[in-house]
Design a protein around this motif. Structure first.
Motif, short mmCIF file in Angstrom:
data_model
loop_
_atom_site.label_atom_id
_atom_site.label_comp_id
_atom_site.label_asym_id
_atom_site.label_seq_id
_atom_site.Cartn_x
_atom_site.Cartn_y
_atom_site.Cartn_z
N PRO A 273 0.83 -1.21 0.00
CA PRO A 273 0.00 0.00 0.00
C PRO A 273 0.87 1.25 0.00
N THR A 274 0.45 2.23 -0.76
CA THR A 274 1.26 3.45 -0.90
C THR A 274 1.43 4.16 0.45
N SER A 275 0.45 4.05 1.32
CA SER A 275 0.59 4.69 2.63
C SER A 275 1.75 4.08 3.40
N GLN A 276 1.94 2.77 3.28
CA GLN A 276 3.08 2.13 3.95
C GLN A 276 4.40 2.60 3.35
N ASN A 277 4.42 2.76 2.04
CA ASN A 277 5.64 3.24 1.39
C ASN A 277 5.98 4.67 1.81
N ILE A 278 4.96 5.51 1.94
CA ILE A 278 5.23 6.89 2.39
C ILE A 278 5.74 6.88 3.82
N ALA A 279 5.14 6.05 4.67
CA ALA A 279 5.62 5.97 6.05
C ALA A 279 7.07 5.48 6.09
N VAL A 293 3.97 15.42 -0.12
CA VAL A 293 2.93 15.61 -1.13
C VAL A 293 2.98 14.39 -2.04
N LEU A 294 1.83 13.75 -2.27
CA LEU A 294 1.77 12.59 -3.16
C LEU A 294 1.16 12.99 -4.49
N LEU A 295 1.80 12.58 -5.58
CA LEU A 295 1.30 12.82 -6.93
C LEU A 295 1.03 11.45 -7.56
N ASP A 296 -0.26 11.14 -7.84
CA ASP A 296 -0.60 9.80 -8.32
C ASP A 296 -1.84 9.88 -9.21
N ASP A 297 -1.90 9.00 -10.22
CA ASP A 297 -3.05 9.02 -11.15
C ASP A 297 -4.19 8.14 -10.69
N ASP A 298 -3.95 7.24 -9.74
CA ASP A 298 -4.95 6.25 -9.34
C ASP A 298 -5.82 6.80 -8.21
N PRO A 299 -7.12 6.96 -8.45
CA PRO A 299 -7.99 7.51 -7.39
C PRO A 299 -8.07 6.63 -6.16
N TYR A 300 -7.95 5.31 -6.35
CA TYR A 300 -7.98 4.40 -5.20
C TYR A 300 -6.75 4.64 -4.32
N VAL A 301 -5.58 4.75 -4.93
CA VAL A 301 -4.36 5.01 -4.16
C VAL A 301 -4.48 6.34 -3.42
N CYS A 302 -4.97 7.35 -4.12
CA CYS A 302 -5.12 8.67 -3.48
C CYS A 302 -6.05 8.59 -2.27
N ALA A 303 -7.15 7.87 -2.42
CA ALA A 303 -8.10 7.75 -1.31
C ALA A 303 -7.48 6.97 -0.15
N GLU A 304 -6.74 5.90 -0.46
CA GLU A 304 -6.11 5.09 0.59
C GLU A 304 -5.12 5.91 1.41
N VAL A 305 -4.31 6.73 0.74
CA VAL A 305 -3.34 7.55 1.45
C VAL A 305 -4.04 8.64 2.25
N ALA A 306 -5.03 9.29 1.66
CA ALA A 306 -5.74 10.36 2.36
C ALA A 306 -6.42 9.84 3.62
N GLU A 307 -6.92 8.61 3.57
CA GLU A 307 -7.60 8.02 4.72
C GLU A 307 -6.61 7.57 5.79
N THR A 308 -5.49 6.97 5.36
CA THR A 308 -4.53 6.39 6.30
C THR A 308 -3.57 7.43 6.87
N LEU A 309 -3.15 8.36 6.03
CA LEU A 309 -2.20 9.40 6.44
C LEU A 309 -2.79 10.77 6.11
N PRO A 310 -3.72 11.25 6.93
CA PRO A 310 -4.41 12.50 6.59
C PRO A 310 -3.50 13.72 6.52
#
Length: 550
Positions: A273-279, A293-310
């Motif tokens: 998960p991208t949130s784990q990679n950012i951590a 700041v995360l730059l990504d084309d995938d809306p699912y990835v964006c939502a996962e990071v926004a939810e996990t790492l607000p």
């Protein structure tokens, strides 16, 4: 509460801008007293020790300049070189003696104007680029970002000397609000970038490097990221996919991409998960997730990071978006007042890998510093240090006192007996620049540290010990009283104080800080004799604050 000031001077009549600017600042909840110097007094404001610019110590100064206003109306560029040179000299001298952020906005000349030509405009940023606390901004970038194509008002210019349309003044107001905003927020440091369909078109796991689309929107994104890298943002690869495929793209087509692999100081390309990679990146770079700041084309990835790492700023750049516009409108990516430390940050992180290799197996801080050839220099701050002092206090959240922000520095230094201090760090792998600061107040025979901050990159190198020991030595006192407030994030600073200090009882000076007490501030006493540090150089000269310390 007194509002900070925004003081404006222009080479043309800018009166229509003032109410728009006040409204824009109210809209972003950053109200300022907006003041304007008399018409045509920009250079005079920069040069005058008693002008509005000089008196503004708690806000932002803005200069609006049309180069065509510095001609005599004769041959193209007549008298302009001397006036531009005087402007550059005044700006450099002003910034060297003042700590107030000052933005110089170059506005477009009227069509057909006999100005000094595009060369003069192109040279201005280069001539003022490395001046701390000074930003040179091309207003055309704001007009483009906000779709303002109707800029000039020939009728207004002829009748009242007002050269621009209401639409253009509105774009300038929003741009200047962004300048103010950038001085008030905790800036982001790292841009974590997805690869497939973000840096290039196509999936490198499914297509050969030569079949990927590197042009169009993807090229524009890479150009903007390269600009941000040059401004001091740290770039990191952070995507879902095959790491070997990504490395192959850079190896085979890196020279076509504006951004090469070496521009990215860290990488996490895998199927986690991208949130784990950012951590994980945050841990490696010793930063908090809210620095990203995360730059990504995938809306699912964006939502996962926004939810996990607000705390992470998430920018979605899917196929239905205009990625360059997304980046241009992201206020979190504004960096107008880049310091030398900002511009060298990528080199510093790259050197950190070499440092870690050299330090492997070092038993303690002393052995580590011996291997790295660490040198800490502590000195009283000069006015030219104030932008970096404010930046450290605004950005640092781990090794910080929690008792002041960057905006508090002018008020702290206005106290009788106040001093500001800075510490620089270098070793055989490079120069970190200014990594720590403290503001002190002399109270009779005591010295109080009202606030302090140190970059996380300098932790475990003996810098804080050197800073406090040097302050005590210069002041001729055996101990320092340190003000501290827990924020929930400055545990490393609290750990340092618990190791090197002991709790103190309130003094008469502290009894007057009722508001501070309500914020949960505590006092610690640091004994200078108990501090051990690497070899340090102490500059004893008072470099610009009048020697108000001991």
């Amino acid at each position: 509460m007194t509002r900070p000031s925004l003081t404006l001077a222009a080479t043309f009549t800018a009166d229509p801008l003032l109410p728009l600017l006040r409204d824009a600042l109210e809209h972003i909840e950053a109200p300022h007293r907006v003041e304007s110097a008399p018409y045509g007094q920009l250079v005079e404001q920069l040069a005058s020790p008693a002008g509005l610019f000089a008196r503004n110590t708690d806000g932002v100064n803005v200069g609006l300049v049309r180069l065509a206003d510095w001609t005599d109306g004769g041959a193209r560029g007549a008298a302009a070189p001397d006036r531009v040179a005087a402007f550059v000299a005044a700006a450099r001298e002003f910034a060297a003696g003042r700590g107030t952020p000052t933005a110089l906005v170059v506005c477009p000349d009227p069509p057909g104007a006999q100005g000094p030509g595009p060369g003069a405009l192109a040279r201005l940023p280069a001539r003022l680029r490395d001046v701390p606390g000074l930003a040179v901004i091309d207003a055309a970038d704001w007009f483009t970002a906000y779709g303002c194509w109707n800029v000039h008002d020939p009728h207004g210019a002829q009748i009242a000397g007002v050269p621009y349309t209401d639409e253009a003044f509105a774009a300038l107001a929003v741009g200047l609000a962004r300048v103010v905003h950038s001085t008030l927020i905790r800036p982001r440091t790292v841009i974590a970038v997805d690869c497939d369909y973000t840096l290039w078109g196509g999936a490198c796991g499914d297509a050969a490097p030569e079949d990927l689309d590197l042009g169009g929107r993807y090229l524009a994104v890479r150009h903007l990221l390269r600009q941000k890298c040059d401004e001091g943002f740290v770039l990191a690869l952070c995507g879902r996919g095959d790491e070997a495929g990504v490395e192959r793209v850079f190896a085979e087509r890196g020279r076509e991409m504006v951004l090469e692999r070496e521009h990215f100081v860290a990488s996490r390309v895998n199927w986690k998960p991208t949130s784990q990679n950012i951590a994980s990146l945050a841990e490696e770079l010793r930063l908090g997730p809210d620095s990203f700041v995360l730059l990504d084309d995938d809306p699912y990835v964006c939502a996962e990071v926004a939810e996990t790492l607000p705390g992470v700023t998430v920018l979605h750049v899917g196929p239905e978006t205009d990625p360059p516009a997304v980046l241009r409108h992201a206020w979190e990516l504004d960096r107008f007042f880049a310091t030398p430390e900002d511009r060298s940050r990528n080199d510093t992180y790259r050197a950190d890998a070499l440092r870690r290799e050299a330090a492997d197996g070092a038993a303690d801080t002393a052995r580590l510093n011996e291997r790295l050839g660490t040198v800490v220099v502590v000195r009283r701050a000069a006015p030219s240090d104030l932008p970096r002092i404010s930046q450290l206090l605004a950005r640092t959240n781990q090794f910080a006192s929690g008792t002041a922000d960057g905006a508090d520095v002018p008020a702290l230094l206005a106290w009788q007996g106040a001093d500001a201090w800075v510490a620089t760090l270098r070793d055989r792998f490079g120069d970190y620049g200014t990594v720590a600061t403290a503001v002190t107040a002399r109270l009779g025979e005591e010295v109080h540290v009202e606030c302090f901050a140190m970059s996380c990159r300098a932790m475990d190198r003996g810098v804080a010990e050197s800073l406090f020991a040097a302050i005590a030595d210069r002041a001729g006192v055996p101990r320092l009283t340190v003000r501290f407030r827990e924020t929930g994030r400055n545990g490393p600073a609290l750990g340092f104080l618990r190791t090197h200090a002991w709790p103190a009882a309130a003094t008469a000076h502290d009894a007057g800080h009722d508001a501070d007490d309500a914020r949960g501030e505590r006092l610690f006493v640091v004994g200078a004799a108990a501090l051990t540090a690497p070899p340090a150089e102490l500059s004893a000269a008072a470099l610009g604050f009048g020697g108000r310390g001991g």
